[in-house]
Design a protein around this motif. Structure first.
Motif, PDB file in Angstrom:
ATOM      1  N   HIS A  27      92.959  50.880 137.525  1.00  0.00           N
ATOM      2  CA  HIS A  27      91.531  50.946 137.561  1.00  0.00           C
ATOM      3  C   HIS A  27      90.827  50.357 136.591  1.00  0.00           C
ATOM      4  N   ILE A  28      91.481  50.075 135.108  1.00  0.00           N
ATOM      5  CA  ILE A  28      90.689  49.739 134.012  1.00  0.00           C
ATOM      6  C   ILE A  28      90.877  48.106 134.242  1.00  0.00           C
ATOM      7  N   HIS A  29      91.887  47.574 134.844  1.00  0.00           N
ATOM      8  CA  HIS A  29      91.987  45.954 135.069  1.00  0.00           C
ATOM      9  C   HIS A  29      90.802  45.654 136.293  1.00  0.00           C
ATOM     10  N   ALA A  32      88.124  47.663 136.861  1.00  0.00           N
ATOM     11  CA  ALA A  32      86.556  47.533 136.302  1.00  0.00           C
ATOM     12  C   ALA A  32      86.296  46.486 135.264  1.00  0.00           C
ATOM     13  N   LEU A  33      87.371  45.960 134.555  1.00  0.00           N
ATOM     14  CA  LEU A  33      87.103  44.866 133.763  1.00  0.00           C
ATOM     15  C   LEU A  33      86.720  43.652 134.394  1.00  0.00           C
ATOM     16  N   GLU A  86      86.006  50.618 142.767  1.00  0.00           N
ATOM     17  CA  GLU A  86      85.491  51.960 142.503  1.00  0.00           C
ATOM     18  C   GLU A  86      84.576  52.442 143.789  1.00  0.00           C
ATOM     19  N   GLU A 138      83.117  44.165 135.600  1.00  0.00           N
ATOM     20  CA  GLU A 138      82.166  43.958 134.321  1.00  0.00           C
ATOM     21  C   GLU A 138      81.847  42.660 133.946  1.00  0.00           C
ATOM     22  N   LEU A 170      95.244  54.640 136.299  1.00  0.00           N
ATOM     23  CA  LEU A 170      94.179  54.248 135.031  1.00  0.00           C
ATOM     24  C   LEU A 170      94.281  52.765 134.846  1.00  0.00           C
ATOM     25  N   THR A 171      95.516  52.315 134.660  1.00  0.00           N
ATOM     26  CA  THR A 171      95.777  50.899 134.117  1.00  0.00           C
ATOM     27  C   THR A 171      95.229  50.007 135.075  1.00  0.00           C
TER      28      THR A 171
END
Length: 287
Positions: free
Chosen positions: A263-265, A267-268, A14, A271, A260-261
């Protein structure tokens, strides 16, 4: 003069994406703002199982692991944090002759080589690179420094002499979140989007620099042309335009879905690391 403080991790997808996309806007404002980078450093003294997240067994300075079981470790992230701080310190230039500086306690500072480096870091040294020369880490970092005109020896000397001091300062100077932005001392709570951040920065000036006029133009300036009266459009041209727009929209949607896929991986993973850190900090306070 507007001061911008940013808290990040040198291995955060990010943060790297934002820096890459915001760099051109930062260059346009190089005579009007002071950018201060901060890096997320924490301690894990309450545990001995730090799993390569820290500089040494004391676990006094640690960083998130950006790729889980991959080859990149928290220790490597800390090393990159220090390298970036050294690059910024070595090459930043104070523009004390700027007329605006005299009215502000914040001197305008700009480090050209730092921005050239962080702009190219994500593409040149990605986290998932297959070789050391093309993957996040010291080897790739040195190669990138050479490409953008940074003296590797000076950076390494700075690293050796100031590493612990810089890590200690970063650990002490924390924000409300590991990924945070503060503009003129005010908390920025919007999306980390280059355009939105630039608009927030320009809103912080008493007298906006000329660059802000161009940087804060309408998001979709092409609508201005559409709204202007014309001599009329034929039905054939109208249908053709709709088909072209539809094809473009579908292509953009497919590209966005893939991005997006990924980025989500990413970001997870970040987190999960943050949650683990918070739980360990809570455990430390209880003990």
């Amino acid at each position: 003069v507007v001061r911008v403080d940013m808290w990040m991790s040198s291995a955060s997808q990010e943060s790297l994406i934002f820096l890459r996309e915001w760099t051109p806007k930062r260059r346009a404002l190089n005579d009007a703002i002071k950018f201060v980078p901060h890096y997320h450093v924490f301690g894990m003294e309450s545990t001995t199982d730090y799993n390569e997240l820290c500089t040494d067994k004391s676990a006094k300075y640690c960083a998130e692991d950006p790729d889980g079981s991959g080859p990149i470790t928290g220790r490597m992230v800390l090393d990159e944090d220090v390298r970036q701080l050294c690059i910024h310190d070595i090459y930043k230039v104070s523009r004390s002759d700027n007329a605006v500086v005299g009215q502000s306690a914040n001197k305008v500072e700009y480090s050209k080589q730092y921005w050239d480096y962080v702009e190219a870091l994500l593409d040149t040294c990605p986290l998932d690179g297959t070789e050391a020369e093309k993957r996040f880490g010291k080897v790739c970092s040195h190669g990138l420094m050479g490409k953008v005109g940074i003296d590797v020896q000076k950076v390494e000397e700075c690293y050796a002499q100031t590493r612990l001091d810089k890590l200690a300062k970063q650990r002490e100077d924390t924000a409300w979140s590991p990924r945070a932005l503060r503009i003129n001392g005010w908390r920025y709570s919007g999306t980390l989007d280059p355009d939105l951040v630039t608009r927030a920065i320009c809103a912080g000036f008493i007298h906006q620099p000329q660059a802000c006029e161009k940087l804060t133009e309408p998001v979709m300036p092409m609508l201005q042309g559409i709204m202007q009266p014309s001599g009329g459009v034929g039905i054939g041209s109208f249908i053709t335009s709709l088909i072209v727009v539809a094809c473009f929209a579908m292509a953009a949607l497919m590209f966005y879905k893939r991005s997006l896929t990924r980025h989500i991986h990413s970001a997870l993973r970040e987190e999960v690391m943050l949650e683990v850190q918070q739980q360990m900090d809570s455990y430390k306070m209880m003990s």
